[in-house]
Scaffold this active site. Structure first.
Site, PDB file in Angstrom:
ATOM      1  N   ASP A  64     -20.578  11.939  55.122  1.00 32.26           N
ATOM      2  CA  ASP A  64     -19.299  12.670  54.542  1.00 32.26           C
ATOM      3  C   ASP A  64     -19.079  11.817  53.316  1.00 32.26           C
ATOM      4  O   ASP A  64     -18.916  10.485  53.341  1.00 32.26           O
ATOM      5  CB  ASP A  64     -18.232  12.728  55.565  1.00 32.26           C
ATOM      6  CG  ASP A  64     -18.167  13.771  56.540  1.00 32.26           C
ATOM      7  OD1 ASP A  64     -19.117  14.457  56.367  1.00 32.26           O
ATOM      8  OD2 ASP A  64     -17.090  13.828  57.418  1.00 32.26           O
TER       9      ASP A  64
ATOM     10  N   LYS B 273     -17.578  22.212  53.356  1.00 32.74           N
ATOM     11  CA  LYS B 273     -17.078  22.796  54.580  1.00 32.74           C
ATOM     12  C   LYS B 273     -16.443  24.384  54.130  1.00 32.74           C
ATOM     13  O   LYS B 273     -15.303  24.096  53.347  1.00 32.74           O
ATOM     14  CB  LYS B 273     -16.084  21.996  55.467  1.00 32.74           C
ATOM     15  CG  LYS B 273     -16.942  20.770  56.026  1.00 32.74           C
ATOM     16  CD  LYS B 273     -16.071  20.150  57.001  1.00 32.74           C
ATOM     17  CE  LYS B 273     -16.497  18.779  57.322  1.00 32.74           C
ATOM     18  NZ  LYS B 273     -17.657  18.889  58.267  1.00 32.74           N
TER      19      LYS B 273
ATOM     20  N   GLY C 205     -13.861  12.287  63.711  1.00 27.32           N
ATOM     21  CA  GLY C 205     -12.682  11.381  63.171  1.00 27.32           C
ATOM     22  C   GLY C 205     -12.161  10.709  64.262  1.00 27.32           C
ATOM     23  O   GLY C 205     -11.097  10.086  64.172  1.00 27.32           O
TER      24      GLY C 205
ATOM     25  N   ARG D  79     -26.084  16.895  75.523  1.00 24.66           N
ATOM     26  CA  ARG D  79     -26.789  16.813  76.761  1.00 24.66           C
ATOM     27  C   ARG D  79     -26.508  18.090  77.339  1.00 24.66           C
ATOM     28  O   ARG D  79     -27.304  18.710  77.968  1.00 24.66           O
ATOM     29  CB  ARG D  79     -26.183  15.767  77.652  1.00 24.66           C
ATOM     30  CG  ARG D  79     -26.614  14.343  77.367  1.00 24.66           C
ATOM     31  CD  ARG D  79     -26.487  13.520  78.687  1.00 24.66           C
ATOM     32  NE  ARG D  79     -26.997  12.292  78.231  1.00 24.66           N
ATOM     33  CZ  ARG D  79     -28.304  11.683  78.308  1.00 24.66           C
ATOM     34  NH1 ARG D  79     -29.319  12.770  78.367  1.00 24.66           N
ATOM     35  NH2 ARG D  79     -28.363  10.502  78.073  1.00 24.66           N
TER      36      ARG D  79
ATOM     37  N   GLY E 180     -18.217  11.529  65.853  1.00 22.60           N
ATOM     38  CA  GLY E 180     -17.955  10.502  66.407  1.00 22.60           C
ATOM     39  C   GLY E 180     -18.976   9.381  66.420  1.00 22.60           C
ATOM     40  O   GLY E 180     -18.841   7.967  67.285  1.00 22.60           O
TER      41      GLY E 180
ATOM     42  N   GLY F  12     -19.562  11.201  59.780  1.00 25.07           N
ATOM     43  CA  GLY F  12     -18.246  11.710  58.918  1.00 25.07           C
ATOM     44  C   GLY F  12     -17.555  10.280  58.578  1.00 25.07           C
ATOM     45  O   GLY F  12     -17.746   9.687  57.738  1.00 25.07           O
ATOM     46  N   SER F  13     -16.296  10.048  59.233  1.00 25.08           N
ATOM     47  CA  SER F  13     -15.694   9.085  58.866  1.00 25.08           C
ATOM     48  C   SER F  13     -16.050   7.689  59.201  1.00 25.08           C
ATOM     49  O   SER F  13     -15.831   6.735  58.381  1.00 25.08           O
ATOM     50  CB  SER F  13     -14.347   8.979  59.901  1.00 25.08           C
ATOM     51  OG  SER F  13     -13.910  10.578  60.056  1.00 25.08           O
TER      52      SER F  13
END
Lengths: 322, 197
Positions: free
Chosen positions: A52, A109, A181, A193, A242, A263-264
Site C-alpha cells: 500500500d 481500490k 489496518g 487456513r 494484518g 498494507g499499513s
C-alpha cells in the site's frame, strides 16, 4: 508432445477454459484484455509483495525494495480505521501521480459493488482493481460484474465459498481479507487456513456429494467440480490483512498462499524502506529461517497494531462483502 | 539421462515452468541462491516483475553466478521478465539487467495491463504450426547483436523471441498455455542440440 492450443491450463474441461474459449478461437486478431491475460498478470505477481502506498515517493520506495506491485490509495487501512466515515475510491490525480512514478503494476481500490469507480480506474489505466472491503461498500447485495472489464480484479475472501463466488463474477485473483489496518496476522491466518482446508476437504469428497457441497458453501457448481479435481483455486491466491513483519509474510507463504499484500505494515512502521526490503526477502526465502532471521534484525518499530480480539463486530472489515 | 533444469524461483510464475518441464521428463530444481545452479544443464528465468527479480538476485550474487553458468556451457531461457533481466541493456534506466545476451530490450513495450493481449505466432525451430502466445505487460527486443537470431515476430514485424547459441528469450509466456513445444525447444538447447534452430 504438441497439444491443441484450445486450453490454457492443461485441461479441456475447466470452467475458465469454457468461459474464455470462444473469445479467441474464432478471432483472427490479437485479443486484448482476455481472461487469460487478466489471470496471467496475477500469475506474474506470485512469490511477491504488494505494498500500500499513498504518495509517489512511497511508490518509488516500494519499487526499489522489490515490490511486485503497489496499491495506490489516499489513506492506508490503519488510518481509514482511525478516521471513520465513508471511505471511497482515491482521487484520480493521486492515482495518476503514482502511475507515472513507477514502472511496476499499479492497483487501486473500488468500493464493493461500485462498478462506476471501477470504470474510472480502468479509464485511468490502473493495472488491477481491488474490489475492497477496506472501503465502505456501495451495494449491500451485489458485487461488481468483473467480466465486463478488461482490467483484472482482485477480491477478498474469508472462506472457499466466498472465493469461488468472486471468481464466478470474474475475479482474476483472490486474497484473504484478514483484518486490514490491525497489524494482527491472526485473521489472515484464519482465512487462509479456511480456504486451503476447505479445498483439501472438497478434494476428498465423493462426486455424489459435490452438489450439496456447492449448495452449502454457496459456490458455483462448475468451480466446485474444478477445485475437487485440481485441488487448488483456478486463480492466484494471496494473503492480506494484518501482515506486519518478515516472519508474518513467511508464515503466510508456508501456510500455502502465493504471495502477500502488506498494507499499513510498511509505511506505518519506523523504517519503511528497510522493512519493505526485509518483507520482500522473507517472502522469497520463506522456507529459509536463516535468511528470515538475518533480514529481521534491527528493523525498528513495527506498526503499533490492534489485537483483532479487541474489535467489535461493527469494526470488523472482513464482515463486509458476502 | 534426464536433463537437470533449474527455474529461478525468486518471484513470478516459476511453478508453471516447473510443472511443464517435469511433464517433459526433466528433473527440476528451484534456484534461489547461487550454489543451487551447480549441476544444471539449463535454467529458466520465469515471468514476474523484473525490478523485483533483479533486486532479489543481486542480494545473493545470482548475476555473477549466472554468467559463470553460461561460460561453463549452461543454457538459459527467459520469458517476459526473464527476457528483460537477460538483456545487455534496457531502454529504461531501471532495473540494471544481468547482461547475459546481446540484446537491447524495452519494458512494457505494448503499454499497460489493459493493453495486454494474446495472439497466434510462428516460431522458428518449432514445428507443427503457430503457437498461441500470451503477452502480459510484455517487453520487446529493440536491438540485437550479430550473433543473435530473431525467431519470432508479430505481424507488424516487432521481434518477440530471440536465440543465440544456448540462450533464448521470449517476450511471451509459453508456460501459461498447455502447448509444450517451446519448452521442448529449450530442452533441446539444454542438451546441446542446436540443429533445429
Amino acid at each position: 508432445m504438441a497439444t491443441s492450443p484450445t486450453t490454457t491450463n492443461g485441461t479441456a474441461t475447466s470452467y475458465i477454459d469454457r468461459i474464455r474459449e470462444p473469445r479467441w478461437l474464432n478471432s483472427e486478431e490479437a485479443e486484448v484484455g482476455s481472461y487469460a491475460v487478466k489471470s496471467g498478470l496475477a500469475q506474474m505477481l506470485k512469490g511477491g509483495v504488494i505494498m500500500d502506498v499513498v504518495t509517489a515517493d512511497q511508490a518509488k520506495i516500494a519499487e526499489d525494495a522489490g515490490a511486485v506491485a503497489v496499491m495506490a490509495l489516499e489513506r492506508v487501512p490503519a488510518d481509514i480505521r482511525a478516521d471513520g466515515g465513508v471511505a471511497r475510491m482515491s482521487d484520480p490525480n493521486m492515482i495518476e501521480d503514482i502511475l507515472k512514478a513507477t514502472t511496476i503494476p499499479v492497483m487501486a481500490k473500488s468500493r464493493i459493488g461500485h462498478f462506476v469507480e471501477a470504470q474510472v480506474l480502468q479509464a485511468l489505466g490502473v493495472d488491477f482493481c481491488d474490489e475492497s472491503e477496506v472501503l465502505t461498500p456501495a451495494d449491500h447485495e451485489f458485487h461488481s460484474n468483473k467480466w465486463a472489464f478488461k482490467m483484472p480484479f482482485v477480491c477478498g475472501c474469508t472462506n472457499l465459498g466466498e472465493a469461488l463466488r468472486r471468481i464466478g463474477e470474474g475475479a482474476a485473483m483472490i486474497r484473504t481479507k484478514g483484518e486490514a489496518g490491525t497489524g494482527d496476522v491472526v485473521e489472515a491466518v484464519t482465512h487462509a487456513r479456511a480456504v486451503l482446508g476447505e479445498i483439501r476437504r472438497l478434494q476428498q469428497l465423493p462426486e455424489m456429494e459435490l452438489m450439496t457441497a456447492a449448495k452449502n458453501m454457496g459456490a458455483p457448481y462448475d468451480l466446485v467440480l474444478e477445485v475437487h479435481r485440481t485441488g487448488k483455486l483456478p486463480v492466484v491466491n494471496f494473503a492480506a490483512g494484518g501482515i506486519a513483519t518478515p516472519a508474518d509474510a513467511a508464515l503466510m507463504m508456508q501456510i500455502g498462499v502465493d504471495g502477500v499484500f502488506v498494507g499499513s505494515g510498511i509505511f506505518k512502521s519506523g523504517n519503511p524502506a528497510q522493512r519493505a526490503d526485509a518483507i520482500v526477502q522473507a517472502t522469497t526465502h520463506f522456507d529459509n529461517p536463516d535468511i528470515i532471521a538475518n533480514v529481521s534484525r534491527n528493523l525498528g518499530e513495527a506498526m503499533v497494531g490492534i489485537s483483532s480480539r479487541e474489535l467489535t463486530e461493527s469494526e470488523r472489515l472482513a464482515k463486509r462483502g458476502w | 539421462m534426464p536433463l537437470n533444469i533449474g527455474v529461478l524461483a525468486l518471484q513470478g510464475d516459476f511453478q508453471e515452468h516447473r510443472a511443464m518441464l517435469e511433464s517433459l521428463g526433466a528433473i527440476v530444481t528451484e534456484v534461489r541462491l547461487p550454489h543451487q545452479l551447480e549441476g544444471l544443464d539449463g535454467l529458466v528465468i520465469p515471468g514476474g516483475e523484473s525490478t523485483a527479480i533483479v533486486k532479489l538476485a543481486n542480494r545473493w550474487g545470482i548475476p555473477d553466478a549466472l554468467r559463470r553458468f553460461i561460460d561453463n556451457g549452461g543454457a538459459v531461457w527467459g520469458t517476459c521478465a526473464g527476457m528483460i533481466v537477460m538483456a545487455r541493456e534496457l531502454t529504461e534506466p531501471e532495473p540494471e539487467p544481468f547482461g547475459l545476451m546481446d540484446i537491447t530490450v524495452s519494458r512494457n513495450w505494448f503499454g499497460r495491463q489493459v493493453d495486454s493481449f494474446e495472439t497466434e505466432l510462428s516460431v522458428k525451430g518449432v514445428p507443427g504450426g503457430p503457437i498461441h502466445a500470451v503477452f502480459i505487460r510484455a517487453p520487446s527486443v529493440r536491438e540485437q547483436g550479430e550473433d543473435v537470431q530473431c525467431i519470432a515476430r508479430l505481424e507488424d514485424g516487432t521481434p518477440v523471441a530471440v536465440r543465440s547459441g544456448k540462450l533464448m528469450a521470449t517476450a511471451f509466456h509459453p508456460e501459461l498455455t498447455p502447448d509444450t513445444r517451446i519448452h521442448e525447444l529449450f530442452l533441446r538447447l539444454s542438451a546441446g542440440d542446436l540443429s533445429s534452430v
